[in-house]
Scaffold this motif. Structure first.
Motif, PDB file in Angstrom:
ATOM      1  N   ALA A  40       1.029  -1.504   0.167  1.00 48.27           N
ATOM      2  CA  ALA A  40       0.524   0.305  -0.030  1.00 48.27           C
ATOM      3  C   ALA A  40       0.663   0.812   0.023  1.00 48.27           C
ATOM      4  N   ASN A  41       0.575   2.373  -0.583  1.00 45.84           N
ATOM      5  CA  ASN A  41       1.148   4.220  -0.969  1.00 45.84           C
ATOM      6  C   ASN A  41      -0.085   4.615  -1.028  1.00 45.84           C
ATOM      7  N   SER A  60      -1.239  -9.348  -9.612  1.00 44.34           N
ATOM      8  CA  SER A  60      -2.495  -7.739  -8.897  1.00 44.34           C
ATOM      9  C   SER A  60      -3.928  -7.785  -9.185  1.00 44.34           C
ATOM     10  N   SER A  61      -4.684  -7.381  -8.334  1.00 39.48           N
ATOM     11  CA  SER A  61      -5.461  -6.445  -8.403  1.00 39.48           C
ATOM     12  C   SER A  61      -4.790  -5.062  -7.934  1.00 39.48           C
ATOM     13  N   GLU A  62      -5.363  -4.227  -8.048  1.00 34.34           N
ATOM     14  CA  GLU A  62      -5.105  -2.582  -7.515  1.00 34.34           C
ATOM     15  C   GLU A  62      -6.750  -2.016  -6.883  1.00 34.34           C
ATOM     16  N   LEU A  63      -6.762  -1.506  -6.223  1.00 33.28           N
ATOM     17  CA  LEU A  63      -7.380  -0.407  -4.933  1.00 33.28           C
ATOM     18  C   LEU A  63      -7.138   1.100  -5.389  1.00 33.28           C
ATOM     19  N   PHE A  64      -8.230   1.658  -5.634  1.00 32.28           N
ATOM     20  CA  PHE A  64      -7.498   3.288  -5.809  1.00 32.28           C
ATOM     21  C   PHE A  64      -8.865   3.512  -4.626  1.00 32.28           C
ATOM     22  N   TYR A  65      -8.575   4.418  -3.656  1.00 37.15           N
ATOM     23  CA  TYR A  65     -10.166   4.979  -2.736  1.00 37.15           C
ATOM     24  C   TYR A  65      -9.347   6.170  -2.756  1.00 37.15           C
ATOM     25  N   VAL A 110      -3.335   3.503  -2.607  1.00 34.84           N
ATOM     26  CA  VAL A 110      -3.692   2.151  -3.263  1.00 34.84           C
ATOM     27  C   VAL A 110      -2.724   1.413  -2.599  1.00 34.84           C
ATOM     28  N   VAL A 111      -4.065   0.117  -3.158  1.00 31.20           N
ATOM     29  CA  VAL A 111      -3.280  -0.976  -2.449  1.00 31.20           C
ATOM     30  C   VAL A 111      -3.431  -1.898  -3.480  1.00 31.20           C
ATOM     31  N   MET A 112      -2.016  -2.800  -2.893  1.00 30.50           N
ATOM     32  CA  MET A 112      -2.485  -4.283  -4.259  1.00 30.50           C
ATOM     33  C   MET A 112      -2.410  -5.334  -3.732  1.00 30.50           C
ATOM     34  N   ALA A 113      -2.644  -6.886  -4.633  1.00 26.75           N
ATOM     35  CA  ALA A 113      -2.667  -7.691  -3.425  1.00 26.75           C
ATOM     36  C   ALA A 113      -3.300  -8.294  -4.671  1.00 26.75           C
TER      37      ALA A 113
END
Length: 161
Positions: A40-41, A60-65, A110-113
């Motif tokens: 995460a960053n 990876s999937s990437e989540l943006f908030y 930003v989170v990558m999992a």
């Protein structure tokens, strides 16, 4: 199966990677600290600044908030505008890009999992933005960082507005 401790990143303790346009990455947690569960960053961008050129992740999937401001995202071949409070999840293989909208600074988590060790990638992006390193040096590292660059006319047209 190895159990990892909880990860706590106190306010102000994350490594700061400054970008030439005035924005910055705050490196919160890399994959090694989470058993590769995630990375995460936090990214701040000045008005109209690009955050990432078109690319995809194979693993990876990437989540943006979006914490503040307004962002523009390329998702496949479509452009999407997302304001504060918006959540975007990009699956593996989807070409995407993002940047702050014209007239709006932005702040996003930003989170990558699953996570991939990527802090060195963000450090290099900082050096590239400041002209201390060439972008071409990242091209041989695409597999290492799971960032595979792509061309997108939709992104080029959408950001030219």
């Amino acid at each position: 199966m190895r159990t990892h401790d909880a990860v706590v990143v106190p306010e102000g303790s994350a490594e700061l990677v400054e970008l030439a346009h005035g924005g910055a990455f705050r490196l919160l947690v890399d994959a090694g600290a989470t058993g590769s569960a995630l990375g995460a960053n936090r990214l701040t961008l000045t008005s109209g600044a690009d955050g990432a050129r078109p690319h995809h992740h194979a693993l990876s999937s990437e989540l943006f908030y979006v914490l503040a401001g307004t962002m523009e995202f390329l998702l496949g071949d479509r452009m999407v505008t997302a304001g504060a409070g918006s959540l975007i999840v990009v699956p593996p293989g989807m070409v995407h890009a993002f940047g702050a909208s014209a007239g709006s600074a932005a702040d996003l988590l930003v989170v990558m999992a699953p996570g991939v060790e990527r802090f060195d990638y963000f450090r290099r992006l900082g050096r590239i933005s400041r002209g201390q390193e060439s972008f071409d040096g990242l091209l041989p590292e695409q597999d290492r960082f799971d960032v595979h660059f792509a061309d997108s006319t939709a992104w080029t047209r959408g950001r030219a507005r």
